[in-house]
Design a protein around this motif. Sequence first.
Motif, PDB file in Angstrom:
ATOM      1  N   SER A  96      25.315  -8.609  65.504  1.00 42.87           N
ATOM      2  CA  SER A  96      24.699  -9.850  65.047  1.00 42.87           C
ATOM      3  C   SER A  96      25.418 -10.344  63.809  1.00 42.87           C
ATOM      4  O   SER A  96      26.054  -9.574  63.073  1.00 42.87           O
ATOM      5  N   ASN A  97      25.325 -11.637  63.554  1.00 41.19           N
ATOM      6  CA  ASN A  97      25.878 -12.181  62.313  1.00 41.19           C
ATOM      7  C   ASN A  97      25.259 -11.501  61.107  1.00 41.19           C
ATOM      8  O   ASN A  97      25.928 -11.197  60.121  1.00 41.19           O
ATOM      9  N   GLU A  98      23.961 -11.258  61.180  1.00 38.03           N
ATOM     10  CA  GLU A  98      23.253 -10.636  60.066  1.00 38.03           C
ATOM     11  C   GLU A  98      23.794  -9.239  59.790  1.00 38.03           C
ATOM     12  O   GLU A  98      24.036  -8.864  58.640  1.00 38.03           O
ATOM     13  N   GLY A  99      24.010  -8.457  60.856  1.00 30.83           N
ATOM     14  CA  GLY A  99      24.528  -7.108  60.681  1.00 30.83           C
ATOM     15  C   GLY A  99      25.941  -7.094  60.141  1.00 30.83           C
ATOM     16  O   GLY A  99      26.271  -6.290  59.257  1.00 30.83           O
ATOM     17  N   ALA A 100      26.794  -7.966  60.664  1.00 29.33           N
ATOM     18  CA  ALA A 100      28.178  -8.030  60.194  1.00 29.33           C
ATOM     19  C   ALA A 100      28.243  -8.433  58.726  1.00 29.33           C
ATOM     20  O   ALA A 100      28.998  -7.854  57.936  1.00 29.33           O
ATOM     21  N   ASP A 101      27.438  -9.429  58.343  1.00 29.51           N
ATOM     22  CA  ASP A 101      27.421  -9.867  56.942  1.00 29.51           C
ATOM     23  C   ASP A 101      26.958  -8.741  56.026  1.00 29.51           C
ATOM     24  O   ASP A 101      27.516  -8.540  54.934  1.00 29.51           O
ATOM     25  N   ALA A 102      25.935  -7.997  56.458  1.00 33.26           N
ATOM     26  CA  ALA A 102      25.404  -6.913  55.625  1.00 33.26           C
ATOM     27  C   ALA A 102      26.429  -5.795  55.475  1.00 33.26           C
ATOM     28  O   ALA A 102      26.595  -5.226  54.381  1.00 33.26           O
ATOM     29  N   TYR A 103      27.113  -5.443  56.570  1.00 32.73           N
ATOM     30  CA  TYR A 103      28.123  -4.383  56.494  1.00 32.73           C
ATOM     31  C   TYR A 103      29.239  -4.778  55.530  1.00 32.73           C
ATOM     32  O   TYR A 103      29.674  -3.968  54.700  1.00 32.73           O
ATOM     33  N   PHE A 104      29.691  -6.042  55.615  1.00 29.21           N
ATOM     34  CA  PHE A 104      30.720  -6.493  54.683  1.00 29.21           C
ATOM     35  C   PHE A 104      30.191  -6.481  53.252  1.00 29.21           C
ATOM     36  O   PHE A 104      30.900  -6.098  52.319  1.00 29.21           O
ATOM     37  N   TYR A 105      28.943  -6.877  53.073  1.00 33.58           N
ATOM     38  CA  TYR A 105      28.359  -6.906  51.732  1.00 33.58           C
ATOM     39  C   TYR A 105      28.375  -5.512  51.113  1.00 33.58           C
ATOM     40  O   TYR A 105      28.675  -5.353  49.912  1.00 33.58           O
ATOM     41  N   ALA A 106      28.045  -4.496  51.905  1.00 31.24           N
ATOM     42  CA  ALA A 106      28.035  -3.127  51.377  1.00 31.24           C
ATOM     43  C   ALA A 106      29.408  -2.745  50.846  1.00 31.24           C
ATOM     44  O   ALA A 106      29.532  -2.135  49.778  1.00 31.24           O
ATOM     45  N   TRP A 107      30.459  -3.116  51.563  1.00 30.28           N
ATOM     46  CA  TRP A 107      31.801  -2.779  51.091  1.00 30.28           C
ATOM     47  C   TRP A 107      32.220  -3.646  49.905  1.00 30.28           C
ATOM     48  O   TRP A 107      33.088  -3.253  49.118  1.00 30.28           O
ATOM     49  N   ARG A 108      31.583  -4.812  49.753  1.00 25.97           N
ATOM     50  CA  ARG A 108      31.831  -5.606  48.540  1.00 25.97           C
ATOM     51  C   ARG A 108      31.253  -4.900  47.318  1.00 25.97           C
ATOM     52  O   ARG A 108      31.878  -4.852  46.251  1.00 25.97           O
ATOM     53  N   VAL A 109      30.060  -4.313  47.479  1.00 26.15           N
ATOM     54  CA  VAL A 109      29.467  -3.518  46.405  1.00 26.15           C
ATOM     55  C   VAL A 109      30.361  -2.325  46.089  1.00 26.15           C
ATOM     56  O   VAL A 109      30.637  -2.009  44.923  1.00 26.15           O
ATOM     57  N   VAL A 110      30.847  -1.653  47.133  1.00 27.68           N
ATOM     58  CA  VAL A 110      31.731  -0.505  46.932  1.00 27.68           C
ATOM     59  C   VAL A 110      32.983  -0.931  46.186  1.00 27.68           C
ATOM     60  O   VAL A 110      33.435  -0.243  45.258  1.00 27.68           O
ATOM     61  N   GLY A 111      33.567  -2.074  46.571  1.00 29.39           N
ATOM     62  CA  GLY A 111      34.769  -2.545  45.905  1.00 29.39           C
ATOM     63  C   GLY A 111      34.562  -2.726  44.409  1.00 29.39           C
ATOM     64  O   GLY A 111      35.415  -2.344  43.595  1.00 29.39           O
ATOM     65  N   ALA A 112      33.424  -3.312  44.030  1.00 24.91           N
ATOM     66  CA  ALA A 112      33.127  -3.495  42.606  1.00 24.91           C
ATOM     67  C   ALA A 112      33.029  -2.153  41.901  1.00 24.91           C
ATOM     68  O   ALA A 112      33.496  -1.993  40.766  1.00 24.91           O
ATOM     69  N   MET A 113      32.429  -1.157  42.565  1.00 26.59           N
ATOM     70  CA  MET A 113      32.262   0.158  41.943  1.00 26.59           C
ATOM     71  C   MET A 113      33.577   0.921  41.865  1.00 26.59           C
ATOM     72  O   MET A 113      33.711   1.851  41.062  1.00 26.59           O
ATOM     73  N   LEU A 114      34.552   0.543  42.686  1.00 24.58           N
ATOM     74  CA  LEU A 114      35.858   1.200  42.655  1.00 24.58           C
ATOM     75  C   LEU A 114      36.864   0.467  41.775  1.00 24.58           C
ATOM     76  O   LEU A 114      38.041   0.829  41.760  1.00 24.58           O
ATOM     77  N   GLY A 115      36.404  -0.548  41.059  1.00 19.61           N
ATOM     78  CA  GLY A 115      37.272  -1.174  40.080  1.00 19.61           C
ATOM     79  C   GLY A 115      37.905  -2.480  40.495  1.00 19.61           C
ATOM     80  O   GLY A 115      38.803  -2.974  39.803  1.00 19.61           O
ATOM     81  N   ILE A 116      37.478  -3.079  41.599  1.00 19.95           N
ATOM     82  CA  ILE A 116      38.018  -4.387  41.992  1.00 19.95           C
ATOM     83  C   ILE A 116      37.316  -5.479  41.199  1.00 19.95           C
ATOM     84  O   ILE A 116      36.091  -5.464  41.063  1.00 19.95           O
ATOM     85  N   ASP A 117      38.088  -6.412  40.697  1.00 23.22           N
ATOM     86  CA  ASP A 117      37.549  -7.517  39.910  1.00 23.22           C
ATOM     87  C   ASP A 117      36.860  -8.516  40.843  1.00 23.22           C
ATOM     88  O   ASP A 117      37.478  -9.054  41.767  1.00 23.22           O
ATOM     89  N   LEU A 118      35.585  -8.788  40.584  1.00 23.38           N
ATOM     90  CA  LEU A 118      34.826  -9.719  41.420  1.00 23.38           C
ATOM     91  C   LEU A 118      35.439 -11.110  41.479  1.00 23.38           C
ATOM     92  O   LEU A 118      35.284 -11.824  42.469  1.00 23.38           O
ATOM     93  N   ALA A 119      36.143 -11.496  40.433  1.00 19.11           N
ATOM     94  CA  ALA A 119      36.720 -12.844  40.399  1.00 19.11           C
ATOM     95  C   ALA A 119      37.747 -13.050  41.509  1.00 19.11           C
ATOM     96  O   ALA A 119      38.036 -14.187  41.885  1.00 19.11           O
TER      97      ALA A 119
END
Length: 406
Positions: free
Chosen positions: A222-245
């Motif tokens: 589903s679109n909802e599931g795909a968006d949520a899965y990507f969102y989780a890795w966006r959170v992970v990226g921030a915690m691993l030092g990727i600049d949100l900008a």
Amino acid sequence: MNPTAADAPAGSPPPPYTERSLDALRQVGDELADATVAELFARGETGRFNTLMRWFSTAGQDLPPGLPDVAREYLEATAMPPSWVDWGEMEKARLFFIDNNVHVSTALSFASMPACYVVPHIAKLLSATHSLEYPSRRMAETGQFTVYLMQPGAFEAGSRFIPAAQKVRLLHASIRHHLERENLWDVERLGTPICQEDMIGGQMMFSIQVLDALHRLGIHLSNEGADAYFYAWRVVGAMLGIDLAHMPENLEQARHFSDLYMSRHMGPSPEGARLTRQLIDLYEEVVPGTVFDPVVPAMIRYLVGDTCADWLEVPRSPLWDSAIRTAPALLGVLEALEDRSPLAAWALDRLGHHTSVFELSSLTRGRVMQYAIPERLKGEYGVTSARPRLDRWAPPPLTPDPSAGR
């Protein structure tokens, strides 16, 4: 990146990615982690830090006595997830993973990892920094990290995910430290090792490219599931030092970044072919007997395409390469069973869970993988060159090639 960058709220969408903007990201590392690692090495405290970190494995646990001050400050500054996290979205991501755990594991193993290997400078780096006691270490670390992320309470006291993320971030910084200090990386040509561009590229390997692989397998997302899965890795990226900008904010921006990143860097390399051979050998050992051994390269070839598979020297098998194309139809039958029978859905979810546990256990050989700061690199290292299905997810379109039609 400064200590509070991960806590900045998501603002306006980043500007469209261009060759110039990605060139700029090649010059930037991770300021907080890099400073921490530099201080540990300058004081000769990496060995003591690694020893103490073996006993620090769960969030909320008291930090070990005797920890170097700079390490304590880093661990305290990174002990909390970003303040902007939408916990409802993270729960959707966890349910998505539970529902698709075997498929996600397949995509990580046979699509995401080969996609990393098809970027020559990444393959060279991975090949030189494995320090492998056995070939499964990289897959074991990736699998364990993902399982930690998708556990209930992954960001609460007692979980293993946050300490793992803290250690992985320092591991990346230590590799940058070694490569630059020992002049083993062509900074002028390649930029900073494990730079912001490469970190975002890695985030894409484990997010949108996983979703692409699931789509190719015929898994109904589903679109909802795909968006949520990507969102989780966006959170992970921030915690691993990727600049949100500079981090893609949604799947459309992720597609844009991923297409440009791969077109800039992908190609053949001896290291990529060697890592792929290790991957194939590993999973052929896991699969009982030898009759089904050709399934592994056939799955890789199906998910990454013939061009990338040829670059990685994935063996061809006319019989199995054709047979594997029936996988979407077979998986469609199983999904239909899940839809029609709650009991079948429960049984398949449990089977998927146990299959993933078995796979991870085989990779780790029953060990907990430790994310330690390497005190040196290999001597030969050097780089010179719930299931609402009405809104089925489809991959964002490929980024138009600006040279087309010229």
